[in-house]
Structure formats: C-alpha cells, structure tokens
Design an enzyme around this catalytic site. Structure first.
Site, PDB file in Angstrom:
ATOM      1  N   GLY A   1       0.839  -1.198   0.000  1.00  0.00           N
ATOM      2  CA  GLY A   1       0.000   0.000   0.000  1.00  0.00           C
ATOM      3  C   GLY A   1       0.870   1.243   0.000  1.00  0.00           C
ATOM      4  O   GLY A   1       2.115   1.157   0.045  1.00  0.00           O
ATOM      5  N   ASP A   2       0.219   2.403  -0.103  1.00  0.00           N
ATOM      6  CA  ASP A   2       0.930   3.692  -0.120  1.00  0.00           C
ATOM      7  C   ASP A   2       1.945   3.790  -1.259  1.00  0.00           C
ATOM      8  O   ASP A   2       2.985   4.437  -1.116  1.00  0.00           O
ATOM      9  CB  ASP A   2       1.664   3.946   1.223  1.00  0.00           C
ATOM     10  CG  ASP A   2       0.745   3.778   2.409  1.00  0.00           C
ATOM     11  OD1 ASP A   2      -0.413   4.223   2.316  1.00  0.00           O
ATOM     12  OD2 ASP A   2       1.166   3.192   3.426  1.00  0.00           O
TER      13      ASP A   2
ATOM     14  N   GLY B   1       1.534   5.327  -3.950  1.00  0.00           N
ATOM     15  CA  GLY B   1       1.330   6.550  -4.746  1.00  0.00           C
ATOM     16  C   GLY B   1       0.244   6.304  -5.787  1.00  0.00           C
ATOM     17  O   GLY B   1       0.241   6.932  -6.853  1.00  0.00           O
ATOM     18  N   LYS B   2      -0.686   5.420  -5.454  1.00  0.00           N
ATOM     19  CA  LYS B   2      -1.753   5.084  -6.411  1.00  0.00           C
ATOM     20  C   LYS B   2      -2.631   6.288  -6.719  1.00  0.00           C
ATOM     21  O   LYS B   2      -3.059   6.472  -7.845  1.00  0.00           O
ATOM     22  CB  LYS B   2      -2.625   3.941  -5.853  1.00  0.00           C
ATOM     23  CG  LYS B   2      -1.872   2.629  -5.690  1.00  0.00           C
ATOM     24  CD  LYS B   2      -2.780   1.534  -5.184  1.00  0.00           C
ATOM     25  CE  LYS B   2      -3.268   1.715  -3.779  1.00  0.00           C
ATOM     26  NZ  LYS B   2      -2.235   1.679  -2.727  1.00  0.00           N
TER      27      LYS B   2
ATOM     28  N   ALA C   1      -8.207   3.404   3.483  1.00  0.00           N
ATOM     29  CA  ALA C   1      -7.391   3.911   2.377  1.00  0.00           C
ATOM     30  C   ALA C   1      -7.250   5.422   2.487  1.00  0.00           C
ATOM     31  O   ALA C   1      -8.076   6.082   3.107  1.00  0.00           O
ATOM     32  CB  ALA C   1      -8.058   3.567   1.054  1.00  0.00           C
ATOM     33  N   GLY C   2      -6.208   5.943   1.886  1.00  0.00           N
ATOM     34  CA  GLY C   2      -6.037   7.390   1.849  1.00  0.00           C
ATOM     35  C   GLY C   2      -5.299   7.731   0.574  1.00  0.00           C
ATOM     36  O   GLY C   2      -4.095   7.572   0.502  1.00  0.00           O
ATOM     37  N   HIS C   3      -6.045   8.132  -0.455  1.00  0.00           N
ATOM     38  CA  HIS C   3      -5.411   8.435  -1.740  1.00  0.00           C
ATOM     39  C   HIS C   3      -5.203   9.945  -1.870  1.00  0.00           C
ATOM     40  O   HIS C   3      -6.149  10.714  -1.870  1.00  0.00           O
ATOM     41  CB  HIS C   3      -6.262   7.882  -2.895  1.00  0.00           C
ATOM     42  CG  HIS C   3      -6.245   6.387  -2.920  1.00  0.00           C
ATOM     43  ND1 HIS C   3      -7.105   5.626  -3.653  1.00  0.00           N
ATOM     44  CD2 HIS C   3      -5.438   5.503  -2.283  1.00  0.00           C
ATOM     45  CE1 HIS C   3      -6.840   4.341  -3.461  1.00  0.00           C
ATOM     46  NE2 HIS C   3      -5.827   4.243  -2.633  1.00  0.00           N
TER      47      HIS C   3
ATOM     48  N   GLN D   1      -5.059  -0.093  -0.786  1.00  0.00           N
ATOM     49  CA  GLN D   1      -4.026  -0.898  -0.114  1.00  0.00           C
ATOM     50  C   GLN D   1      -3.101  -1.528  -1.173  1.00  0.00           C
ATOM     51  O   GLN D   1      -2.955  -0.984  -2.248  1.00  0.00           O
ATOM     52  CB  GLN D   1      -4.632  -1.952   0.815  1.00  0.00           C
ATOM     53  CG  GLN D   1      -5.315  -1.375   2.056  1.00  0.00           C
ATOM     54  CD  GLN D   1      -6.751  -0.949   1.814  1.00  0.00           C
ATOM     55  OE1 GLN D   1      -7.506  -1.640   1.162  1.00  0.00           O
ATOM     56  NE2 GLN D   1      -7.138   0.184   2.341  1.00  0.00           N
TER      57      GLN D   1
ATOM     58  N   ALA E   1      -1.553   8.478   5.056  1.00  0.00           N
ATOM     59  CA  ALA E   1      -2.545   9.507   4.716  1.00  0.00           C
ATOM     60  C   ALA E   1      -3.799   9.386   5.586  1.00  0.00           C
ATOM     61  O   ALA E   1      -4.552  10.332   5.741  1.00  0.00           O
ATOM     62  CB  ALA E   1      -2.906   9.407   3.237  1.00  0.00           C
TER      63      ALA E   1
HETATM   64  P1  IMP Z   1      -7.004  -2.389   8.607  1.00  0.00           P
HETATM   65  O1  IMP Z   1      -7.186  -2.370   7.120  1.00  0.00           O
HETATM   66  O2  IMP Z   1      -7.357  -1.071   9.250  1.00  0.00           O
HETATM   67  O3  IMP Z   1      -7.676  -3.546   9.245  1.00  0.00           O
HETATM   68  O4  IMP Z   1      -5.441  -2.569   8.883  1.00  0.00           O
HETATM   69  C1  IMP Z   1      -4.748  -3.794   8.601  1.00  0.00           C
HETATM   70  C2  IMP Z   1      -3.337  -3.505   8.099  1.00  0.00           C
HETATM   71  O5  IMP Z   1      -3.404  -2.897   6.805  1.00  0.00           O
HETATM   72  C3  IMP Z   1      -2.515  -2.543   8.960  1.00  0.00           C
HETATM   73  O6  IMP Z   1      -1.155  -2.932   8.894  1.00  0.00           O
HETATM   74  C4  IMP Z   1      -2.688  -1.209   8.271  1.00  0.00           C
HETATM   75  O7  IMP Z   1      -1.623  -0.336   8.535  1.00  0.00           O
HETATM   76  C5  IMP Z   1      -2.692  -1.669   6.816  1.00  0.00           C
HETATM   77  N1  IMP Z   1      -3.416  -0.755   5.924  1.00  0.00           N
HETATM   78  C6  IMP Z   1      -4.746  -0.624   5.791  1.00  0.00           C
HETATM   79  N2  IMP Z   1      -5.048   0.287   4.859  1.00  0.00           N
HETATM   80  C7  IMP Z   1      -3.883   0.735   4.376  1.00  0.00           C
HETATM   81  C8  IMP Z   1      -3.532   1.672   3.345  1.00  0.00           C
HETATM   82  O8  IMP Z   1      -4.383   2.275   2.683  1.00  0.00           O
HETATM   83  N3  IMP Z   1      -2.202   1.838   3.124  1.00  0.00           N
HETATM   84  C9  IMP Z   1      -1.252   1.164   3.809  1.00  0.00           C
HETATM   85  N4  IMP Z   1      -1.529   0.267   4.763  1.00  0.00           N
HETATM   86  C10 IMP Z   1      -2.834   0.055   5.049  1.00  0.00           C
END
Ligand code: IMP
Length: 429
Positions: A12-13, A15-16, A39-41, A224, A299
């Site tokens: 994840g992260d 830079g999508k 998610a945080g785009h 992700q 994000a």
């Molecule tokens: P959850 O999705 O909140 O249940 O988190 C599970 C795992 O996925 C954790 O390690 C989070 O940090 C990771 N995670 C969830 N969403 C993102 C994302 O958008 N980017 C990066 N890591 C994520």
C-alpha cells in the site's frame, strides 16, 4: 475498449492516488471495489491537495462518474464528511457518484471491536487503522452484515441491528469489559444516513455492465496493496479485503472477460505501515528517507511509514497473483541523493537462496535479503519530463527493476504533481 484494474504491488501507499488521478482523465468511470476509509489516496492539483478515503479519485474530474462498489465497506460519517469537504472546495457531487446497494456498512460496534481486539492482542497486534474494517468484513462473511439498501428499510434495519447488537454488546461487556452501545441511538443516526445516501444508492453492477457494453472505459481503483491482501499478503498482517486484481471483479460485479489490463503501481523503494515482516527494512543508520520531505506518513492515520530498499521478491509475487501487464513506478526522485542503491533480488533462508515469496510468515521472518548494488545518479529528477532526459544511472535502475520483475515500466513519477510524470508508453488507448 480499455478497462483497467490498478493495484498496489507492495504494502500500500505506493502513490496510487496520483496515478489514478492522471488516468481518470482518459476514462469514463472510476470504481472502488474493496477496502474502506482505511485507504487514503492523495491527489495534488496545482497547489491544492485532496486526500480521499472512500470516494473514488475520479471525483476530481468533471466528466468522470464514480462508483463505490459492493466490495467496499462504507463508514457513513466519513462518507458525508468527505462529500461535504469536496463540495466546500468547489467539487460538484450529484449524479456523478453512485453507491452499490450491496455494499456493507461500518457501524459503531465495528470500530469499537477493531480497537478492543487490537488491545487484546497486545504485542501481537496487527496495527490496524482502527476504522472497523476487519470487524465489518467479518460480519459480511458471517452473514450478519448490514448493507446500504437495508438503511432504506427501517423495519429490516431495526431487526438486523437488534440481532447484531445483542451479540456485540455481550462481547463488549463480557470479553472486552467496555460499555455497551445503545440500539436506539445507532438506529436513529443510521436511518438518517440512509435518507442522505438514498440518492446515490443504485444497482451499480448493472450501471457498469451497461457502460462497458456501450464502449465506456472503466478504471478500477485498487486500495491498499498486494502484500496486504487477505489471501496473498503477509497474513495475518494484512487487511480484510481482496486487494489483488480479482477483487476488482467480485467487488463490482463486472466479469473478468471485461478487464483489458492490470496496471501495478510500485515505489522505487519499499514502505509499510503497521506490524508484520519486512525483509528489506532499513536499519536506522542507512535510512535516508526524510519522512516529512518525502511524505512518508500514512494519509489516513498519520503514522510514520517503515521504509526499506526495493524488494523484487515481493513485486514478482504481486506480478504473478495480479497478472500485472504494466507498471507505474513512483517516487523515483526520493532516491536522487543516494550514492549507491540496493535492490533485493532474492532471500536467503537457512543457507538456501529463494526467489518465491514464502506464505509461511515464520519463514519470511527469518529471510535475509540478497542484494544487488547499483550506482546512484546524484541529480535532481523532479523536473524531468522525458525518459531520455533521465540521468543514465536512473535509466539503468529502472531497466534493472523492469528486468527483475519481467514487466515493462510505462509510467514514471518524479514528484507529487500531475506534471511530474514521465510516460514511456500510452496506457489507455
Ligand atoms: P485495517 O485495514 O485497518 O484492518 O489494517 C490492517 C493492516 O493494513 C494494517 O497494517 C494497516 O496499517 C494496513 N493498511 C490498511 N489500509 C492501508 C492503506 O491504505 N495503506 C497502507 N496500509 C494500510
């Protein structure tokens, strides 16, 4: 036709958000198929920055229609906060946003359970975003999920909420020893959300399939990354959804025969947030990433990201399980000041070299990276617009990554702005 699934090829992260934003100019629909407000785009337009958690990044383009598919778990409070924020910044949201009637809703008990389960796990915690993602998907596959359509029918919603809350309140009070939640309060709040959501709720699979039949172009916006996929990631240090390309079909109701291309997005190095194994993670002495300057904070949660060298073992795994045809390489500019750059080409495990990503986390935890070293370019790349103008060593690095993952790298990003993008080839025709 050119319907593209975009996936993250690391944790994840990658830079999508920026790559999606660039491609949205060339498509008619942008669709989210999984995940939720975890998610945080981030999209930067001129000097303005937008961080989108639930609404597809296509919302920033006037003509693009956006869909939140059935595979997404929706937290209504975040949804409306995001809508209000966008509207206050001049982005119109009306008949350009549709939400699947089958998408599951995140309720207050999901968030409380997420936080309490993490506390319960102590040192073994996953490091979730605390947004209630896993508890909501747990209810979905446990046949007790509440869908957007249920919020439009007070009787059905009341009955489902009542059943669920009886069980959840037992868990909250008896196991986690926290206060129970009030049924009427949740009912009133969520019925109101349903009323506000009604104008967006549709049979989105039908809309999308009709659009595809009409020759419209669809971009499936992955959230992700592959290594966080519930099946193919570093389980249990993953998220609860299918972040890989197959999830784009099950999460939207568009069949695989309509997908033309899978585009993987990968960083020129590796990052992850939350717990779990990370073989190429930097030790503090070699960590050159400036978290603030290089924007390596989550994000969604603001957590500092863990950083490391590029890992070809994990990306090869991502290429395989997603069927990635082409790659967008991001954040090349972060390596501009490195004298030497390392690439992990294999792992060493108990004296043997392995190149297949191990599913057994106790094996992965003991793997040490086998590195290849390349010359850095020691030149600023952020204003370079053409591939041929990149420093020779940067070209060599890109070439080597492409060889190692046996996939063409057709987009290169050298900064967060739309203009800081080098196209080696047109992706959408
Ligand atoms: P959850 O999705 O909140 O249940 O988190 C599970 C795992 O996925 C954790 O390690 C989070 O940090 C990771 N995670 C969830 N969403 C993102 C994302 O958008 N980017 C990066 N890591 C994520």
């Amino acid at each position: 036709m050119s319907n593209i699934v975009l996936v993250g090829a690391q944790w994840g992260d990658e830079g999508k958000g920026k790559i999606i934003d660039i491609l949205t100019d060339r498509v008619d629909f942008v669709v989210r198929s999984q995940g939720g407000a975890n998610a945080g785009h981030t999209v930067r337009i001129g000097e303005e920055e937008f961080v989108l958690h639930l609404i597809p990044s296509g919302i920033l383009r006037v003509k693009t229609k956006c869909i939140i598919g059935n595979g997404v778990v929706i937290e209504p409070h975040t949804l409306f906060e995001e809508i209000e924020n966008l509207v206050s910044r001049g982005i119109a949201i009306d008949d350009n946003l549709y939400i699947s009637e089958a998408a599951n809703i995140i309720l207050p008990y999901h968030k409380v359970l997420d936080v309490q389960r993490e506390k319960f796990k102590g040192e073994k915690k996953i490091g979730t975003t605390g947004r209630g993602i896993s508890p909501a998907y747990r209810d979905k596959v446990g046949y007790s999920g509440i869908r957007t359509i249920d919020l439009l029918n007070p009787e059905v919603f009341r009955q489902k909420l009542h059943m669920n809350l009886m069980e959840k309140n037992l868990l909250l009070t008896r196991i986690y020893e926290v206060e129970p939640l009030d049924e009427d309060e949740i009912f009133d709040e969520y019925i109101e959300y349903g009323g506000r959501m009604k104008k967006y709720i549709r049979n989105t699979s039908k809309i999308l399939n009709e659009a595809v039949a009409d020759g419209k172009r669809v971009l499936f916006e992955g959230a992700q990354g592959t290594l966080l996929d519930v099946d193919f990631g570093t389980y249990p240090f993953v998220t609860a959804s299918s972040t890989t390309a197959g999830g784009a079909c099950t999460g939207t109701g568009v069949g695989p025969s309509h997908i033309d291309k899978v585009l993987g997005v990968m960083k020129a190095y590796t990052t992850r947030v939350g717990s779990g194994p990370f073989p190429t993670e930097f030790t503090p002495e070699v960590d050159f990433v400036d978290r603030k300057r290089d924007r390596e904070y989550g994000a969604t949660t603001g957590r500092e990201r863990r950083c490391g060298w590029f890992d070809a073992v994990i990306v090869n795994h991502a290429v395989r399980v997603n069927g990635i045809d082409t790659i967008a390489l991001t954040k090349l500019d972060v390596l501009d000041n490195c004298d030497k750059i390392k690439i992990c080409v294999a792992y060493e495990y108990e004296g043997n070299k392995i190149t297949d990503f191990p599913f057994d986390m106790s094996v992965l935890e003991k793997c040490t990276p086998v590195y290849e070293e390349m010359e850095g370019w020691k030149r600023e790349t952020k204003n370079i617009l053409k591939y041929k103008d990149l420093p020779k060593q940067a070209g060599n690095y890109i070439q080597r990554l492409s060889e190692l993952i046996d996939t063409p790298i057709d987009i290169i990003s050298v900064g967060s702005k739309r203009s800081q993008t080098i196209f080696a080839k047109e992706i959408i025709k």
